[in-house]
Design a protein around this motif. Structure first.
Motif, PDB file in Angstrom:
ATOM      1  N   THR A 398      57.201 -41.245  -3.921  1.00  0.00           N
ATOM      2  CA  THR A 398      56.314 -40.213  -3.370  1.00  0.00           C
ATOM      3  C   THR A 398      56.422 -38.915  -4.155  1.00  0.00           C
ATOM      4  OG1 THR A 398      56.590 -41.196  -1.169  1.00  0.00           O
ATOM      5  CG2 THR A 398      55.654 -38.991  -1.281  1.00  0.00           C
ATOM      6  N   GLY A 399      57.660 -38.495  -4.458  1.00  0.00           N
ATOM      7  CA  GLY A 399      57.848 -37.265  -5.230  1.00  0.00           C
ATOM      8  C   GLY A 399      57.225 -37.364  -6.611  1.00  0.00           C
ATOM      9  N   GLY A 400      57.419 -38.511  -7.283  1.00  0.00           N
ATOM     10  CA  GLY A 400      56.832 -38.689  -8.607  1.00  0.00           C
ATOM     11  C   GLY A 400      55.317 -38.712  -8.588  1.00  0.00           C
ATOM     12  N   VAL A 401      54.752 -39.384  -7.588  1.00  0.00           N
ATOM     13  CA  VAL A 401      53.287 -39.482  -7.496  1.00  0.00           C
ATOM     14  C   VAL A 401      52.664 -38.122  -7.199  1.00  0.00           C
ATOM     15  CG1 VAL A 401      51.399 -40.424  -6.119  1.00  0.00           C
ATOM     16  CG2 VAL A 401      53.239 -41.919  -6.892  1.00  0.00           C
ATOM     17  N   PHE A 402      53.282 -37.341  -6.304  1.00  0.00           N
ATOM     18  CA  PHE A 402      52.753 -36.004  -6.004  1.00  0.00           C
ATOM     19  C   PHE A 402      52.700 -35.142  -7.271  1.00  0.00           C
ATOM     20  CE2 PHE A 402      53.427 -36.328  -1.295  1.00  0.00           C
ATOM     21  CZ  PHE A 402      52.176 -35.863  -0.927  1.00  0.00           C
ATOM     22  N   CYS A 403      53.758 -35.205  -8.074  1.00  0.00           N
ATOM     23  CA  CYS A 403      53.771 -34.414  -9.312  1.00  0.00           C
ATOM     24  C   CYS A 403      52.750 -34.938 -10.313  1.00  0.00           C
ATOM     25  CB  CYS A 403      55.176 -34.432  -9.918  1.00  0.00           C
ATOM     26  SG  CYS A 403      56.409 -33.538  -8.944  1.00  0.00           S
ATOM     27  N   LEU A 404      52.596 -36.269 -10.392  1.00  0.00           N
ATOM     28  CA  LEU A 404      51.597 -36.842 -11.293  1.00  0.00           C
ATOM     29  C   LEU A 404      50.179 -36.440 -10.898  1.00  0.00           C
ATOM     30  CD1 LEU A 404      52.913 -40.463 -12.002  1.00  0.00           C
ATOM     31  CD2 LEU A 404      52.554 -38.644 -13.680  1.00  0.00           C
ATOM     32  N   LEU A 405      49.948 -36.296  -9.607  1.00  0.00           N
ATOM     33  CA  LEU A 405      48.611 -35.931  -9.134  1.00  0.00           C
ATOM     34  C   LEU A 405      48.166 -34.557  -9.624  1.00  0.00           C
ATOM     35  CD1 LEU A 405      48.595 -37.239  -5.439  1.00  0.00           C
ATOM     36  CD2 LEU A 405      47.246 -38.087  -7.366  1.00  0.00           C
ATOM     37  N   THR A 406      49.130 -33.701  -9.986  1.00  0.00           N
ATOM     38  CA  THR A 406      48.749 -32.381 -10.494  1.00  0.00           C
ATOM     39  C   THR A 406      47.956 -32.490 -11.790  1.00  0.00           C
ATOM     40  OG1 THR A 406      50.829 -32.144 -11.720  1.00  0.00           O
ATOM     41  CG2 THR A 406      50.786 -31.324  -9.457  1.00  0.00           C
ATOM     42  N   LEU A 407      48.135 -33.595 -12.516  1.00  0.00           N
ATOM     43  CA  LEU A 407      47.417 -33.784 -13.777  1.00  0.00           C
ATOM     44  C   LEU A 407      45.949 -34.091 -13.561  1.00  0.00           C
ATOM     45  CD1 LEU A 407      50.050 -35.951 -15.708  1.00  0.00           C
ATOM     46  CD2 LEU A 407      49.784 -33.462 -15.703  1.00  0.00           C
ATOM     47  N   PHE A 484      58.829 -36.160 -16.414  1.00  0.00           N
ATOM     48  CA  PHE A 484      59.735 -36.271 -15.269  1.00  0.00           C
ATOM     49  C   PHE A 484      59.112 -37.047 -14.107  1.00  0.00           C
ATOM     50  CE2 PHE A 484      58.091 -31.881 -14.198  1.00  0.00           C
ATOM     51  CZ  PHE A 484      57.591 -32.143 -12.924  1.00  0.00           C
ATOM     52  N   SER A 485      57.799 -36.986 -13.955  1.00  0.00           N
ATOM     53  CA  SER A 485      57.156 -37.764 -12.894  1.00  0.00           C
ATOM     54  C   SER A 485      57.239 -39.257 -13.187  1.00  0.00           C
ATOM     55  CB  SER A 485      55.694 -37.344 -12.741  1.00  0.00           C
ATOM     56  OG  SER A 485      55.579 -35.987 -12.414  1.00  0.00           O
ATOM     57  N   SER A 486      57.008 -39.644 -14.427  1.00  0.00           N
ATOM     58  CA  SER A 486      57.084 -41.047 -14.812  1.00  0.00           C
ATOM     59  C   SER A 486      58.509 -41.587 -14.640  1.00  0.00           C
ATOM     60  CB  SER A 486      56.631 -41.223 -16.257  1.00  0.00           C
ATOM     61  OG  SER A 486      55.294 -40.809 -16.426  1.00  0.00           O
ATOM     62  N   LEU A 487      59.500 -40.774 -15.001  1.00  0.00           N
ATOM     63  CA  LEU A 487      60.888 -41.201 -14.829  1.00  0.00           C
ATOM     64  C   LEU A 487      61.231 -41.390 -13.353  1.00  0.00           C
ATOM     65  CD1 LEU A 487      62.763 -38.992 -17.462  1.00  0.00           C
ATOM     66  CD2 LEU A 487      62.272 -41.434 -17.588  1.00  0.00           C
ATOM     67  N   ALA A 488      60.736 -40.494 -12.500  1.00  0.00           N
ATOM     68  CA  ALA A 488      60.994 -40.623 -11.058  1.00  0.00           C
ATOM     69  C   ALA A 488      60.391 -41.904 -10.508  1.00  0.00           C
ATOM     70  CB  ALA A 488      60.448 -39.403 -10.319  1.00  0.00           C
ATOM     71  N   VAL A 489      59.156 -42.206 -10.894  1.00  0.00           N
ATOM     72  CA  VAL A 489      58.490 -43.425 -10.420  1.00  0.00           C
ATOM     73  C   VAL A 489      59.223 -44.664 -10.944  1.00  0.00           C
ATOM     74  CG1 VAL A 489      56.373 -44.787 -10.555  1.00  0.00           C
ATOM     75  CG2 VAL A 489      56.246 -42.324 -10.163  1.00  0.00           C
ATOM     76  N   THR A 490      59.617 -44.642 -12.213  1.00  0.00           N
ATOM     77  CA  THR A 490      60.333 -45.784 -12.800  1.00  0.00           C
ATOM     78  C   THR A 490      61.667 -46.018 -12.103  1.00  0.00           C
ATOM     79  OG1 THR A 490      59.316 -45.339 -14.956  1.00  0.00           O
ATOM     80  CG2 THR A 490      61.272 -46.742 -14.932  1.00  0.00           C
ATOM     81  N   SER A 491      62.418 -44.941 -11.869  1.00  0.00           N
ATOM     82  CA  SER A 491      63.718 -45.090 -11.198  1.00  0.00           C
ATOM     83  C   SER A 491      63.540 -45.591  -9.772  1.00  0.00           C
ATOM     84  CB  SER A 491      64.473 -43.750 -11.202  1.00  0.00           C
ATOM     85  OG  SER A 491      63.771 -42.755 -10.471  1.00  0.00           O
ATOM     86  N   GLY A 492      62.459 -45.150  -9.106  1.00  0.00           N
ATOM     87  CA  GLY A 492      62.193 -45.650  -7.761  1.00  0.00           C
ATOM     88  C   GLY A 492      61.945 -47.140  -7.757  1.00  0.00           C
ATOM     89  N   ALA A 493      61.246 -47.646  -8.786  1.00  0.00           N
ATOM     90  CA  ALA A 493      61.002 -49.087  -8.882  1.00  0.00           C
ATOM     91  C   ALA A 493      62.300 -49.852  -9.125  1.00  0.00           C
ATOM     92  CB  ALA A 493      60.002 -49.370  -9.996  1.00  0.00           C
ATOM     93  N   LEU A 494      63.211 -49.291  -9.922  1.00  0.00           N
ATOM     94  CA  LEU A 494      64.476 -49.973 -10.227  1.00  0.00           C
ATOM     95  C   LEU A 494      65.390 -50.076  -9.008  1.00  0.00           C
ATOM     96  CD1 LEU A 494      65.315 -48.459 -13.737  1.00  0.00           C
ATOM     97  CD2 LEU A 494      64.605 -50.799 -13.222  1.00  0.00           C
ATOM     98  N   VAL A 495      65.228 -49.176  -8.051  1.00  0.00           N
ATOM     99  CA  VAL A 495      66.071 -49.207  -6.852  1.00  0.00           C
ATOM    100  C   VAL A 495      65.866 -50.503  -6.062  1.00  0.00           C
ATOM    101  CG1 VAL A 495      66.563 -48.022  -4.660  1.00  0.00           C
ATOM    102  CG2 VAL A 495      66.197 -46.696  -6.725  1.00  0.00           C
TER     103      VAL A 495
END
Length: 541
Positions: A398-407, A484-495
């Protein structure tokens, strides 16, 4: 042999003792953000001009405007230079007025600073301006390096010397060197003092949380991590109020030292982790602690349980070697450390851009603290409701997607972008609380502190790298957000590759971690029944 979880349920896993130690270890987190105030609340380029009082020797009746007009060159925009002055001459005031001065040089006798916002800052006291302006960033970087060093030093050290000592020592170091920083005669003494304070702060945050967690039962185990984060968020609000009211960094240091003295006095009564003592084979000390805790919680313990505690146990050496000899532990460490790195990279990348919001710096700091508090309160509830794994996945994604949406919005949509970034920061901060408890539950007692230390290294390393990431905005403003948004989303998937640890006992060995991660409440209940049955048998005897 009865495991420590069963012992806790017998003597009380969240009784009066646990509540006292939890408060004692998490309350200092209110003060920890205050150690940042001396270099966070300072004008990097304060309004100033060179000290040119030399001209008053020729005419002591000169007005301030006349003095500046005669002794300072002007910039292209018509303002007085902040870093240049006319070279002093041995002329009469009449000759100076008639001929004027043309030769310039850098400020020779210091600066005269505006006191509109602050009475005194690190920048103004140590003249970190003009050719020394880079030193303000150096101070911040060295403090962050101290936090990183604290993870290196106090994480693995706690496996050998215990949680208690490596919690007490940072408190003492912070007490001493916050005062040393306040009385620093020059910037170099100040930098050394701040590095040691940062090292101690990093060590305390880790070790105090682990010490509290190892005394708390499974149903309330998330309290230690979440409350420490909650108090730290409140401390940010306190910091904003302190600096707003004081406006003098040295006075603020002395006030912080006074508050820290309260912690320094009572920290010596915090007991060692009985779980760690048992792992070290120090059973008699563990036995005494268990008796004291049972007495404080007003619980009776059967004699046969104490016999189990005092029985000789295999001493587990622990350390980083034990982690890297287990493929499962290595996988857990890499995934959680990457998640911690990713969320903190995004969090600090947003924090370091706070000046672009255009609001009062004291108000922004207060809002940052007050808006973080709900995240940590929700964290306590959600960790028990949906578990650690789902909580971490959902907050990172959620945090990564919110930041990505700013683009998706043009840069002139300031309100929308600010709202999205603030929401992203909220969830990334929430994820940080989850990581802190999750990493403790994934690793056995013999290497728990080492794992938390290595996770903290990744966490602190991200804080150091975030300013560098923000510098990439000179090529395109979207690059830092995208990274940083892409890294957050990727790390969330690895969890998804991690096991759930909600309502499971803290593992005491690598075998439990690898093969018994599904220790359910059913097993815990059966352990309690065994202890209760033993107690009844002991009573009959």
């Amino acid at each position: 042999m009865v495991d420590f979880g069963a012992i806790l349920r017998t003597i009380g896993d969240f009784g009066l003792f646990q509540k006292i130690i939890l408060l004692g270890l998490t309350l200092p987190n209110v003060f920890l953000p205050l150690f940042f105030c001396s270099f966070l609340f300072m004008e990097s380029d304060p309004d100033r001009h060179c000290n040119t009082d030399w001209i008053l020797q020729t005419d002591s009746n000169l007005t301030t405007d006349e003095q500046l007009n005669l002794t300072l060159p002007r910039e292209d925009d018509g303002t007085f230079s902040k870093c240049q002055m006319f070279v002093p001459v041995n002329w009469s005031i009449g000759s100076i007025r008639e001929n004027g001065l043309n030769e310039t040089r850098g400020c020779q006798n210091g600066w005269v600073y505006s006191r509109a916002m602050y009475e005194a800052t690190v920048v103004t006291d140590f003249d970190l301006v003009c050719d020394k302006s880079y030193m303000a960033e150096v101070v911040q970087a060295i403090f962050m390096s101290g936090l990183l060093a604290g993870s290196f030093i106090f994480g693995p050290t706690a496996e050998s010397y215990g949680r208690r000592r490596t919690t007490q020592l940072p408190v003492v170091l912070m007490q001493i060197f916050v005062i040393v920083a306040g009385v620093s005669p020059n910037v170099y003494v100040y930098i050394v003092a701040q590095f040691i304070v940062g090292t101690a702060l990093g060590g305390y945050r880790m070790n105090s949380t682990v010490l509290a967690t190892e005394w708390i039962g499974v149903t309330k185990r998330s309290f230690a991590s979440c409350l420490s984060q909650l108090f730290a968020a409140f401390g940010q609000c306190v910091m904003a109020g302190l600096v707003y009211g004081i406006r003098d960094w040295r006075k603020a240091q002395y006030i912080i030292g006074g508050a820290q003295a309260f912690v320094t006095l009572y920290i010596w009564w915090i007991p060692e982790s009985a779980r760690w003592l048992l792992e070290q084979g120090r059973t008699e000390e563990a036995n005494q602690l268990i008796r004291r805790v049972a007495a404080i919680n007003k619980r009776k313990i059967p004699d046969n349980l104490l016999d189990e505690v005092t029985r000789e146990r295999e001493v587990k050496s622990g350390g980083i070697k034990d982690i890297f000899t287990s493929a499962v532990l290595v996988k857990y460490l890499l995934i959680v450390s990457f998640a911690w790195f990713s969320l903190n990279l995004g969090y600090f990348s947003v924090i370091f851009n706070v000046g672009k919001f255009g609001l009062n710096i004291f108000l922004v700091q207060f809002l940052f603290g007050i808006t973080e508090m709900p995240a940590h309160l929700l964290c306590i509830w959600f960790l028990e409701l949906i578990g650690r794994k789902k909580s971490l996945i959902s907050t990172l994604l959620t945090g990564g997607v919110f930041c990505l949406l700013t683009l998706a919005f043009p840069r002139d949509c300031a309100i929308v972008i600010t709202a999205l970034v603030t929401a992203g920061k909220f969830f990334l901060n929430w994820a940080g609380s989850v990581c802190l408890i999750y990493i403790q539950e994934l690793f056995p007692t013999s290497v728990r502190q080492t794992a938390v230390g290595f996770g903290s290294i990744a966490y602190r390393g991200a804080g150091l790298m975030s300013p560098l990431l923000n510098m990439l905005a000179i090529y395109h403003w979207a690059i830092p957000i995208l990274v940083f948004s892409s890294l957050a989303v990727t790390s969330g998937a690895l969890v998804f590759l991690l096991p759930e640890t909600r309502r499971t006992e803290l593992p005491d060995s690598a075998n439990e971690t690898e093969g018994n991660r599904n220790m359910s409440t059913k097993k815990m209940g059966s352990d309690s029944n065994v202890v209760e049955q033993n107690g009844r048998n002991s009573t009959k005897l």
